[in-house]
Write a protein that holds these residues in place. Structure first.
Motif, PDB file in Angstrom:
ATOM      1  N   ARG A 183      26.520  10.261 -21.274  1.00  0.00           N
ATOM      2  CA  ARG A 183      27.090   9.385 -20.253  1.00  0.00           C
ATOM      3  C   ARG A 183      27.360  10.134 -18.960  1.00  0.00           C
ATOM      4  N   PHE A 184      27.766  11.388 -19.060  1.00  0.00           N
ATOM      5  CA  PHE A 184      27.971  12.196 -17.864  1.00  0.00           C
ATOM      6  C   PHE A 184      26.631  12.509 -17.198  1.00  0.00           C
ATOM      7  N   TRP A 185      25.587  12.681 -17.993  1.00  0.00           N
ATOM      8  CA  TRP A 185      24.246  12.869 -17.422  1.00  0.00           C
ATOM      9  C   TRP A 185      23.843  11.636 -16.608  1.00  0.00           C
ATOM     10  N   ILE A 186      24.124  10.461 -17.153  1.00  0.00           N
ATOM     11  CA  ILE A 186      23.784   9.212 -16.461  1.00  0.00           C
ATOM     12  C   ILE A 186      24.516   9.138 -15.128  1.00  0.00           C
ATOM     13  N   ILE A 187      25.796   9.498 -15.142  1.00  0.00           N
ATOM     14  CA  ILE A 187      26.577   9.509 -13.908  1.00  0.00           C
ATOM     15  C   ILE A 187      25.952  10.467 -12.895  1.00  0.00           C
ATOM     16  N   ALA A 188      25.509  11.634 -13.361  1.00  0.00           N
ATOM     17  CA  ALA A 188      24.898  12.628 -12.475  1.00  0.00           C
ATOM     18  C   ALA A 188      23.624  12.084 -11.833  1.00  0.00           C
ATOM     19  N   VAL A 189      22.817  11.352 -12.590  1.00  0.00           N
ATOM     20  CA  VAL A 189      21.580  10.762 -12.061  1.00  0.00           C
ATOM     21  C   VAL A 189      21.904   9.734 -10.991  1.00  0.00           C
ATOM     22  N   VAL A 190      22.865   8.862 -11.267  1.00  0.00           N
ATOM     23  CA  VAL A 190      23.252   7.819 -10.307  1.00  0.00           C
ATOM     24  C   VAL A 190      23.762   8.444  -9.011  1.00  0.00           C
ATOM     25  N   LEU A 191      24.593   9.464  -9.129  1.00  0.00           N
ATOM     26  CA  LEU A 191      25.134  10.131  -7.940  1.00  0.00           C
ATOM     27  C   LEU A 191      24.032  10.828  -7.147  1.00  0.00           C
ATOM     28  N   ALA A 192      23.048  11.384  -7.838  1.00  0.00           N
ATOM     29  CA  ALA A 192      21.929  12.029  -7.151  1.00  0.00           C
ATOM     30  C   ALA A 192      21.136  11.005  -6.332  1.00  0.00           C
ATOM     31  N   MET A 193      20.933   9.816  -6.891  1.00  0.00           N
ATOM     32  CA  MET A 193      20.217   8.766  -6.170  1.00  0.00           C
ATOM     33  C   MET A 193      21.002   8.304  -4.946  1.00  0.00           C
ATOM     34  N   ILE A 194      22.323   8.217  -5.095  1.00  0.00           N
ATOM     35  CA  ILE A 194      23.149   7.850  -3.941  1.00  0.00           C
ATOM     36  C   ILE A 194      23.061   8.936  -2.874  1.00  0.00           C
ATOM     37  N   GLY A 195      23.085  10.182  -3.298  1.00  0.00           N
ATOM     38  CA  GLY A 195      22.962  11.283  -2.352  1.00  0.00           C
ATOM     39  C   GLY A 195      21.646  11.257  -1.604  1.00  0.00           C
ATOM     40  N   LEU A 196      20.560  10.985  -2.320  1.00  0.00           N
ATOM     41  CA  LEU A 196      19.256  10.903  -1.667  1.00  0.00           C
ATOM     42  C   LEU A 196      19.172   9.721  -0.697  1.00  0.00           C
ATOM     43  N   ALA A 197      19.904   8.653  -0.993  1.00  0.00           N
ATOM     44  CA  ALA A 197      19.894   7.479  -0.120  1.00  0.00           C
ATOM     45  C   ALA A 197      20.453   7.803   1.262  1.00  0.00           C
ATOM     46  N   THR A 198      21.304   8.816   1.348  1.00  0.00           N
ATOM     47  CA  THR A 198      21.871   9.183   2.648  1.00  0.00           C
ATOM     48  C   THR A 198      20.814   9.708   3.617  1.00  0.00           C
ATOM     49  N   LEU A 199      19.670  10.133   3.085  1.00  0.00           N
ATOM     50  CA  LEU A 199      18.618  10.656   3.938  1.00  0.00           C
ATOM     51  C   LEU A 199      18.009   9.576   4.827  1.00  0.00           C
ATOM     52  N   LYS A 200      18.019   8.340   4.337  1.00  0.00           N
ATOM     53  CA  LYS A 200      17.375   7.255   5.079  1.00  0.00           C
ATOM     54  C   LYS A 200      18.368   6.343   5.790  1.00  0.00           C
ATOM     55  N   LEU A 201      19.588   6.281   5.264  1.00  0.00           N
ATOM     56  CA  LEU A 201      20.575   5.384   5.855  1.00  0.00           C
ATOM     57  C   LEU A 201      21.255   6.058   7.042  1.00  0.00           C
ATOM     58  N   ARG A 202      20.517   6.085   8.164  1.00  0.00           N
ATOM     59  CA  ARG A 202      21.041   6.714   9.382  1.00  0.00           C
ATOM     60  C   ARG A 202      20.759   5.834  10.586  1.00  0.00           C
ATOM     61  N   GLY A 259      13.440  21.390   5.985  1.00  0.00           N
ATOM     62  CA  GLY A 259      12.671  22.518   6.490  1.00  0.00           C
ATOM     63  C   GLY A 259      11.309  22.141   7.046  1.00  0.00           C
ATOM     64  N   ASN A 260      10.978  20.849   7.030  1.00  0.00           N
ATOM     65  CA  ASN A 260       9.695  20.364   7.546  1.00  0.00           C
ATOM     66  C   ASN A 260       9.942  19.522   8.787  1.00  0.00           C
ATOM     67  N   ALA A 261       9.449  19.952   9.915  1.00  0.00           N
ATOM     68  CA  ALA A 261       9.733  19.282  11.185  1.00  0.00           C
ATOM     69  C   ALA A 261       9.278  17.825  11.192  1.00  0.00           C
ATOM     70  N   ILE A 262       8.124  17.564  10.594  1.00  0.00           N
ATOM     71  CA  ILE A 262       7.574  16.201  10.603  1.00  0.00           C
ATOM     72  C   ILE A 262       8.453  15.261   9.785  1.00  0.00           C
ATOM     73  N   PHE A 263       8.781  15.659   8.552  1.00  0.00           N
ATOM     74  CA  PHE A 263       9.608  14.815   7.688  1.00  0.00           C
ATOM     75  C   PHE A 263      11.023  14.677   8.250  1.00  0.00           C
ATOM     76  N   ALA A 264      11.560  15.765   8.779  1.00  0.00           N
ATOM     77  CA  ALA A 264      12.911  15.719   9.333  1.00  0.00           C
ATOM     78  C   ALA A 264      12.978  14.749  10.510  1.00  0.00           C
ATOM     79  N   ASN A 265      11.954  14.775  11.350  1.00  0.00           N
ATOM     80  CA  ASN A 265      11.912  13.874  12.497  1.00  0.00           C
ATOM     81  C   ASN A 265      11.769  12.421  12.042  1.00  0.00           C
ATOM     82  N   TYR A 266      10.936  12.191  11.038  1.00  0.00           N
ATOM     83  CA  TYR A 266      10.733  10.830  10.535  1.00  0.00           C
ATOM     84  C   TYR A 266      12.021  10.263   9.940  1.00  0.00           C
ATOM     85  N   LEU A 267      12.737  11.089   9.172  1.00  0.00           N
ATOM     86  CA  LEU A 267      13.969  10.640   8.522  1.00  0.00           C
ATOM     87  C   LEU A 267      15.176  10.739   9.436  1.00  0.00           C
ATOM     88  N   GLN A 268      14.976  11.331  10.631  1.00  0.00           N
ATOM     89  CA  GLN A 268      16.038  11.508  11.615  1.00  0.00           C
ATOM     90  C   GLN A 268      17.200  12.341  11.044  1.00  0.00           C
TER      91      GLN A 268
END
Length: 361
Positions: A342-361, A221-230
């Motif tokens: 252990r399921f909480w740990i899995i959720a944290v790891v998956l969240a980090m992978i999801g966030l990584a998609t923001l930069k890997l473009r 929702g932020n034009a500057i950040f969206a443009n930076y992260l493409q």
């Protein structure tokens, strides 16, 4: 609601902070948490008084549940929804259409879950609302939300699907966007619902996903950040970070009472509503596929049920000792805290992978 006070910032300078989404998100988190902590004991006492025997426990489930969970009241999702609603109405910009679309789905799915819980409690049976009718109403609510999102978003994003890792790719789904978006929302709601089977198992991954999508909504929702992260800029979605903050606060307050041994269960009232909310935010921010990554734990739980049912109908054999999969691990001898953490740990790891998609473009 309080955002209108920012108009008086010229006279009272401190009111200028109400213009910042980050500030209001933090305040929404604190407000929702304090609301649930304050009113939680009274709500639990009322639920216990009115429900008597509490949530019915399946006889074919793990044997320990018959001893440790019998008599515990359900519909604790009312605490979460109340805290989330009050906090959102106070701190979100109510002129933002996305806010109302998300609230429509959240409260609509919550009402369906409440009726389901009500039937289970009054009949003392784990069979509640007819699955066919329940899914039909959920699909109708989700479709209305997707139509609204398509109207709010500006072309070419209106009916398009964005793909992670690919910065310039948009797939125009046309009218099928309504069907696809509804499937995401209904699927998310029911996947979280299936995950809610142990104390604290669903609410923490929901909060992790909410934190992740709150961050994504703010960036998108932020034009500057969206443009930076493409990534694709979707005007207005930044306000959804406030709702995500409210969910985190309400979830933390609920976890205070849901920590083992739980004083109250979330029930379908909460799990359907929160899953539907996450799905709607994913559709609004054009990150539906990323939701499948961040919410991979919910996908795993839902998939285990689908695989179990399909296998049994086709071959007469079960793949898991019991589905959803968290019960399979219980049958294998894992303790409840082991499974949950252990399921909480899995959720944290998956969240980090999801966030990584923001930069890997």
């Amino acid at each position: 609601m309080l955002t209108w006070l920012a108009d008086f910032a010229a006279y009272v300078n401190v009111l200028n902070v109400l213009r910042y989404i980050t500030f209001r998100t933090g305040m929404a988190t604190a407000t929702a948490f304090l609301f649930v902590i304050w009113f939680g004991p009274a709500i639990i006492a009322t639920l216990r008084l009115r429900q008597g025997h509490g949530q019915p426990i399946r006889d074919d489930g793990p044997e320990s549940h018959l001893l440790t969970k019998r008599g515990t009241p359900t519909m604790g999702g009312l605490m979460i929804l109340a805290g989330l609603l009050v906090s959102t109405l106070l701190w979100a910009d109510l002129a933002n259409a996305y806010v109302w679309v998300v609230l429509l789905v959240t409260l609509g799915f919550g009402a369906i879950g409440f009726y389901d819980d009500y039937l289970k409690v009054t009949k003392q049976s784990h069979k509640g609302f007819s699955g066919k009718y329940r899914l039909s109403i959920e699909a109708a609510i989700a479709a209305i939300a997707c139509i609204a999102i398509a109207q709010i978003a500006a072309p070419p994003l209106s009916n398009s699907l964005a793909l992670p890792f690919l910065k310039d790719v948009l797939i125009d789904l046309g009218w099928f966007f309504i069907v696809f978006g509804a499937l995401v929302i209904v699927g998310a709601g029911n996947a979280v619902n299936l995950t809610d089977g142990l104390d604290g198992l669903a609410i923490v991954p929901v909060m992790i996903a909410a934190g992740t999508f709150g961050f994504i909504a703010y960036l998108v929702g932020n034009a500057i950040f969206a443009n930076y992260l493409q990534i694709h800029f979707v005007p207005g979605t930044g306000e959804l970070a406030v709702i995500c903050g409210a969910l985190i606060g309400a979830g933390l307050g609920f976890l205070w009472f849901n920590a083992p041994p739980a004083q109250v269960f979330m029930g379908d009232t909460g799990s359907l509503a929160l899953g539907g909310m996450l799905g709607t935010i994913a559709v609004a921010t054009k990150h539906e596929i990323v939701l499948a990554i961040v919410g991979g734990l919910f996908v795993l739980e839902a998939s285990s049920v689908i695989i179990q049912v399909a296998s049994y109908k086709l071959t007469g054999k079960r793949v898991f000792k019991m589905a959803p999969i968290h019960h399979h691990f219980e049958k294998l001898g894992w303790t409840e805290p082991q499974i949950v953490i252990r399921f909480w740990i899995i959720a944290v790891v998956l969240a980090m992978i999801g966030l990584a998609t923001l930069k890997l473009r």
